[in-house]
Design an enzyme around this catalytic site. Sequence first.
Site, PDB file in Angstrom:
ATOM      1  N   CYS A   1       0.417   7.295  15.121  1.00 31.52           N
ATOM      2  CA  CYS A   1      -0.644   8.086  15.782  1.00 31.52           C
ATOM      3  C   CYS A   1      -0.788   9.188  15.330  1.00 31.52           C
ATOM      4  CB  CYS A   1      -2.399   6.571  15.875  1.00 31.52           C
ATOM      5  SG  CYS A   1      -4.005   8.019  15.772  1.00 31.52           S
TER       6      CYS A   1
ATOM      7  N   HIS B   1     -14.481   1.583  -0.700  1.00 33.74           N
ATOM      8  CA  HIS B   1     -13.359   0.939  -0.533  1.00 33.74           C
ATOM      9  C   HIS B   1     -12.723   1.735   0.142  1.00 33.74           C
ATOM     10  CE1 HIS B   1     -15.098  -2.433  -2.781  1.00 33.74           C
ATOM     11  NE2 HIS B   1     -15.802  -2.040  -2.554  1.00 33.74           N
TER      12      HIS B   1
ATOM     13  N   GLN C   1     -15.404   3.013  -6.240  1.00 35.91           N
ATOM     14  CA  GLN C   1     -14.504   1.653  -5.515  1.00 35.91           C
ATOM     15  C   GLN C   1     -13.060   2.099  -5.467  1.00 35.91           C
ATOM     16  OE1 GLN C   1     -16.293  -2.313  -7.518  1.00 35.91           O
ATOM     17  NE2 GLN C   1     -16.243  -0.732  -9.172  1.00 35.91           N
ATOM     18  N   ASN C   2     -12.718   3.018  -6.574  1.00 35.08           N
ATOM     19  CA  ASN C   2     -11.045   4.042  -6.639  1.00 35.08           C
ATOM     20  C   ASN C   2     -10.226   4.057  -5.252  1.00 35.08           C
ATOM     21  OD1 ASN C   2     -11.371   2.659  -8.824  1.00 35.08           O
ATOM     22  ND2 ASN C   2     -11.348   4.617  -9.232  1.00 35.08           N
TER      23      ASN C   2
ATOM     24  N   SER D   1     -15.027  -3.978 -13.874  1.00 34.28           N
ATOM     25  CA  SER D   1     -15.369  -5.133 -14.402  1.00 34.28           C
ATOM     26  C   SER D   1     -16.667  -5.462 -13.723  1.00 34.28           C
ATOM     27  CB  SER D   1     -13.942  -5.868 -13.562  1.00 34.28           C
ATOM     28  OG  SER D   1     -13.866  -6.523 -12.508  1.00 34.28           O
TER      29      SER D   1
ATOM     30  N   TYR E   1       1.027  -1.154   0.071  1.00 30.27           N
ATOM     31  CA  TYR E   1      -0.114  -0.560   0.391  1.00 30.27           C
ATOM     32  C   TYR E   1       0.861   1.411  -0.043  1.00 30.27           C
ATOM     33  CZ  TYR E   1      -3.991  -2.659  -0.157  1.00 30.27           C
ATOM     34  OH  TYR E   1      -5.536  -3.314  -0.384  1.00 30.27           O
TER      35      TYR E   1
HETATM   36  C1  BV8 Z   1     -18.172  -7.406   1.737  1.00 25.85           C
HETATM   37  C2  BV8 Z   1      -9.296  -3.412  -1.575  1.00 25.85           C
HETATM   38  C3  BV8 Z   1     -20.120  -7.989   3.296  1.00 25.85           C
HETATM   39  C4  BV8 Z   1      -8.940  -0.908  -2.252  1.00 25.85           C
HETATM   40  C5  BV8 Z   1     -10.568  -4.181  -2.871  1.00 25.85           C
HETATM   41  C6  BV8 Z   1     -19.142 -14.916  -3.079  1.00 25.85           C
HETATM   42  C7  BV8 Z   1     -20.016 -14.008  -4.314  1.00 25.85           C
HETATM   43  C8  BV8 Z   1     -20.572 -12.571  -3.998  1.00 25.85           C
HETATM   44  C9  BV8 Z   1     -19.479 -12.636  -2.771  1.00 25.85           C
HETATM   45  C10 BV8 Z   1     -18.272 -12.474  -2.941  1.00 25.85           C
HETATM   46  C11 BV8 Z   1     -18.159 -14.314  -2.734  1.00 25.85           C
HETATM   47  N1  BV8 Z   1     -17.210 -14.433  -1.690  1.00 25.85           N
HETATM   48  C12 BV8 Z   1     -16.944 -12.910  -1.134  1.00 25.85           C
HETATM   49  C13 BV8 Z   1     -17.936 -11.331  -1.621  1.00 25.85           C
HETATM   50  C14 BV8 Z   1     -17.441 -10.763  -1.118  1.00 25.85           C
HETATM   51  C15 BV8 Z   1     -16.303 -10.382  -1.853  1.00 25.85           C
HETATM   52  C16 BV8 Z   1     -16.108 -10.589  -3.210  1.00 25.85           C
HETATM   53  O1  BV8 Z   1     -16.799 -10.110  -4.061  1.00 25.85           O
HETATM   54  N2  BV8 Z   1     -15.529 -11.340  -3.720  1.00 25.85           N
HETATM   55  C17 BV8 Z   1     -14.964 -11.285  -4.803  1.00 25.85           C
HETATM   56  C18 BV8 Z   1     -13.813 -12.117  -4.949  1.00 25.85           C
HETATM   57  C19 BV8 Z   1     -16.402 -12.505  -4.874  1.00 25.85           C
HETATM   58  N3  BV8 Z   1     -16.241  -8.647  -1.608  1.00 25.85           N
HETATM   59  C20 BV8 Z   1     -16.149  -8.432  -0.370  1.00 25.85           C
HETATM   60  O2  BV8 Z   1     -15.455  -9.145   0.984  1.00 25.85           O
HETATM   61  C21 BV8 Z   1     -16.620  -6.945   0.345  1.00 25.85           C
HETATM   62  N4  BV8 Z   1     -17.255  -7.045   1.526  1.00 25.85           N
HETATM   63  O3  BV8 Z   1     -18.725  -8.339   0.893  1.00 25.85           O
HETATM   64  O4  BV8 Z   1     -18.591  -7.219   2.630  1.00 25.85           O
HETATM   65  C22 BV8 Z   1     -20.968  -7.442   3.323  1.00 25.85           C
HETATM   66  C23 BV8 Z   1     -21.681  -7.225   1.593  1.00 25.85           C
HETATM   67  C24 BV8 Z   1     -22.419  -5.772   1.765  1.00 25.85           C
HETATM   68  C25 BV8 Z   1     -23.104  -4.907   2.962  1.00 25.85           C
HETATM   69  C26 BV8 Z   1     -22.566  -5.321   4.224  1.00 25.85           C
HETATM   70  C27 BV8 Z   1     -21.257  -5.735   4.232  1.00 25.85           C
HETATM   71  C28 BV8 Z   1     -15.595  -5.764   0.309  1.00 25.85           C
HETATM   72  C29 BV8 Z   1     -14.808  -5.805  -1.178  1.00 25.85           C
HETATM   73  C30 BV8 Z   1     -13.716  -4.922  -1.063  1.00 25.85           C
HETATM   74  C31 BV8 Z   1     -12.339  -5.347  -1.446  1.00 25.85           C
HETATM   75  N5  BV8 Z   1     -11.638  -4.028  -1.754  1.00 25.85           N
HETATM   76  N6  BV8 Z   1      -9.337  -3.521  -2.706  1.00 25.85           N
HETATM   77  C32 BV8 Z   1      -7.472  -1.906  -2.370  1.00 25.85           C
HETATM   78  O5  BV8 Z   1      -6.724  -2.031  -2.180  1.00 25.85           O
HETATM   79  O6  BV8 Z   1      -7.678  -0.936  -3.909  1.00 25.85           O
HETATM   80  S1  BV8 Z   1     -11.608  -4.825  -4.736  1.00 25.85           S
HETATM   81  C33 BV8 Z   1     -11.135  -4.211  -5.711  1.00 25.85           C
HETATM   82  O7  BV8 Z   1     -11.759  -4.712  -6.773  1.00 25.85           O
HETATM   83  C34 BV8 Z   1     -10.931  -2.543  -6.207  1.00 25.85           C
HETATM   84  O8  BV8 Z   1     -11.280  -2.118  -4.798  1.00 25.85           O
HETATM   85  C35 BV8 Z   1     -12.321  -2.688  -6.506  1.00 25.85           C
HETATM   86  O9  BV8 Z   1     -13.482  -2.709  -5.776  1.00 25.85           O
HETATM   87  C36 BV8 Z   1     -12.806  -3.932  -7.029  1.00 25.85           C
HETATM   88  C37 BV8 Z   1     -12.992  -4.476  -8.871  1.00 25.85           C
HETATM   89  O10 BV8 Z   1     -12.086  -3.989  -9.321  1.00 25.85           O
HETATM   90  P1  BV8 Z   1     -12.397  -3.146 -10.291  1.00 25.85           P
HETATM   91  O11 BV8 Z   1     -12.619  -1.102  -9.450  1.00 25.85           O
HETATM   92  O12 BV8 Z   1     -13.895  -3.493 -11.032  1.00 25.85           O
HETATM   93  O13 BV8 Z   1     -11.409  -2.972 -11.288  1.00 25.85           O
HETATM   94  P2  BV8 Z   1     -10.991  -4.279 -12.415  1.00 25.85           P
HETATM   95  O14 BV8 Z   1      -9.439  -4.293 -12.824  1.00 25.85           O
HETATM   96  O15 BV8 Z   1     -11.733  -5.368 -11.607  1.00 25.85           O
HETATM   97  O16 BV8 Z   1     -11.425  -4.244 -13.708  1.00 25.85           O
HETATM   98  C38 BV8 Z   1     -11.210  -2.473 -14.441  1.00 25.85           C
HETATM   99  C39 BV8 Z   1     -12.228  -2.530 -15.427  1.00 25.85           C
HETATM  100  O17 BV8 Z   1     -11.432  -1.413 -16.250  1.00 25.85           O
HETATM  101  C40 BV8 Z   1     -11.960  -3.660 -16.682  1.00 25.85           C
HETATM  102  O18 BV8 Z   1     -13.540  -4.294 -17.005  1.00 25.85           O
HETATM  103  C41 BV8 Z   1     -11.864  -2.820 -17.680  1.00 25.85           C
HETATM  104  O19 BV8 Z   1     -12.337  -3.953 -18.969  1.00 25.85           O
HETATM  105  C42 BV8 Z   1     -11.731  -0.959 -17.463  1.00 25.85           C
HETATM  106  N7  BV8 Z   1     -10.600  -0.763 -17.686  1.00 25.85           N
HETATM  107  C43 BV8 Z   1      -9.310  -0.839 -18.374  1.00 25.85           C
HETATM  108  N8  BV8 Z   1      -9.211   0.302 -18.759  1.00 25.85           N
HETATM  109  C44 BV8 Z   1     -10.265   1.114 -18.941  1.00 25.85           C
HETATM  110  C45 BV8 Z   1     -11.354   0.336 -18.708  1.00 25.85           C
HETATM  111  N9  BV8 Z   1     -12.990   1.056 -18.851  1.00 25.85           N
HETATM  112  C46 BV8 Z   1     -12.217   2.165 -19.392  1.00 25.85           C
HETATM  113  N10 BV8 Z   1     -11.536   2.794 -19.607  1.00 25.85           N
HETATM  114  C47 BV8 Z   1     -10.049   2.178 -19.546  1.00 25.85           C
HETATM  115  N11 BV8 Z   1      -9.350   2.976 -20.430  1.00 25.85           N
END
Ligand code: BV8
Length: 228
Positions: A136, A109, A91-92, A177, A56
Site C-alpha cells: 500500500c 460502484h 455505475q461504471n 439494464s 479485476y
Molecule cells: C446494496 C461492481 C445496501 C463493480 C457491481 C433483492 C432485491 C433488491 C436488491 C437486492 C436484492 N438482493 C440483493 C440486493 C442488493 C444488490 C442487488 O441489487 N442485487 C441484484 C442482483 C438483485 N445490490 C447491492 O448489493 C448493492 N448494495 O444494496 O447495499 C444499500 C442500499 C441502498 C443504500 C445503502 C445501502 C451493491 C451493488 C453493486 C454491485 N457491483 N459491480 C464491477 O465489478 O464492475 S454491479 C454491476 O452491475 C455494475 O457495476 C452495474 O452497476 C450493475 C448493473 O449493470 P449495468 O451497468 O446495467 O450493465 P448490464 O450489462 O447489466 O446492462 C447493460 C445495458 O446496456 C443493457 O440494458 C444493454 O441493453 C445496454 N446496452 C448494451 N450496449 C449498448 C447498450 N445501451 C446503449 N448503447 C449500447 N451500445
Amino acid sequence: MTTIRNILILTGAGVSAESGIDTFRGAGGLWEGQAVEDVATPEAFTRDPDLVLRFYDMRREAIQTKEPNAAHHALARLDREWPGNLLIVTQNVDDLHERAGAKRVLHMHGEHLNAWCTSCDVRSPWTGPLIDRPACPACGDTALRPDVVWFGEVPYHMEEIFSALREANLFVSIGTSGAVYPAAGFVRNARDLGAATLELNLEPSQGSLWFEEARHGPATELVPAWVE
Ligand code: BV8
C-alpha cells in the site's frame, strides 16, 4: 411544463459498450462465464482472493486501452455547457466519462483505477496488477483490494445522489439494464419527487415501464442526438 434546471444522469455499462468494454449481462458476457454474484462479492474475495484479483487486474488493464466514445463526449459537452445543476452518477468503474472531459461525475460502484487498503483504509490511484500483493502506498502493508463496490457492500456517495434526486427536474438513465439496486430504483425515486424521466438504452431495461419516455438504440447515436 417545468423548466429543466437540474439534471441527474445515471449511466451503466451500455454507455461504454461501444468503446469496447463488455457489458455485464449482454451476449458474450463480461464475467468470463462467472456469475457476477460469484466474483463481485466480499465472500468471493475471502474464498478465492486470487480469482477475484486476477479478474479485476484483467479489467483494470483492459480499460486502459479503451477510448471514450461519442456518448461520453456528448455528456462531457453537456456537463461543460449546462448552466443548471448536472450530475452524472455512473455505475461504471471505468474512467471514460472523465477522459472525455466530464467533471461532475460520481462513481457509485467505485473505480478500477483506485486500490483500497484494507489495513489503513486509504484509497490510492492504481493502474497496475494487485495479484502480486503490492505494498500500500500509504502504509506499506500488502492488503490492497480493488476499490469497487461488491454485492452486499454499500454504494458510494448515496447522500449526494439522493440530494441530487430531490433537486432533479429531469432524470436520464443511459445504458443500464436496471438489474442492480439501489441504482435501479432511482427512476422511481425521481418520479415520486416530480422529475421527468427518460431512458436511453439499446433495448427496454427491466425498469423501462417506469420511464415517461424511452428511446432505444446505441448510445453513440441516442446520446449526442439527445444532448443536441
Ligand atoms: C446494496 C461492481 C445496501 C463493480 C457491481 C433483492 C432485491 C433488491 C436488491 C437486492 C436484492 N438482493 C440483493 C440486493 C442488493 C444488490 C442487488 O441489487 N442485487 C441484484 C442482483 C438483485 N445490490 C447491492 O448489493 C448493492 N448494495 O444494496 O447495499 C444499500 C442500499 C441502498 C443504500 C445503502 C445501502 C451493491 C451493488 C453493486 C454491485 N457491483 N459491480 C464491477 O465489478 O464492475 S454491479 C454491476 O452491475 C455494475 O457495476 C452495474 O452497476 C450493475 C448493473 O449493470 P449495468 O451497468 O446495467 O450493465 P448490464 O450489462 O447489466 O446492462 C447493460 C445495458 O446496456 C443493457 O440494458 C444493454 O441493453 C445496454 N446496452 C448494451 N450496449 C449498448 C447498450 N445501451 C446503449 N448503447 C449500447 N451500445
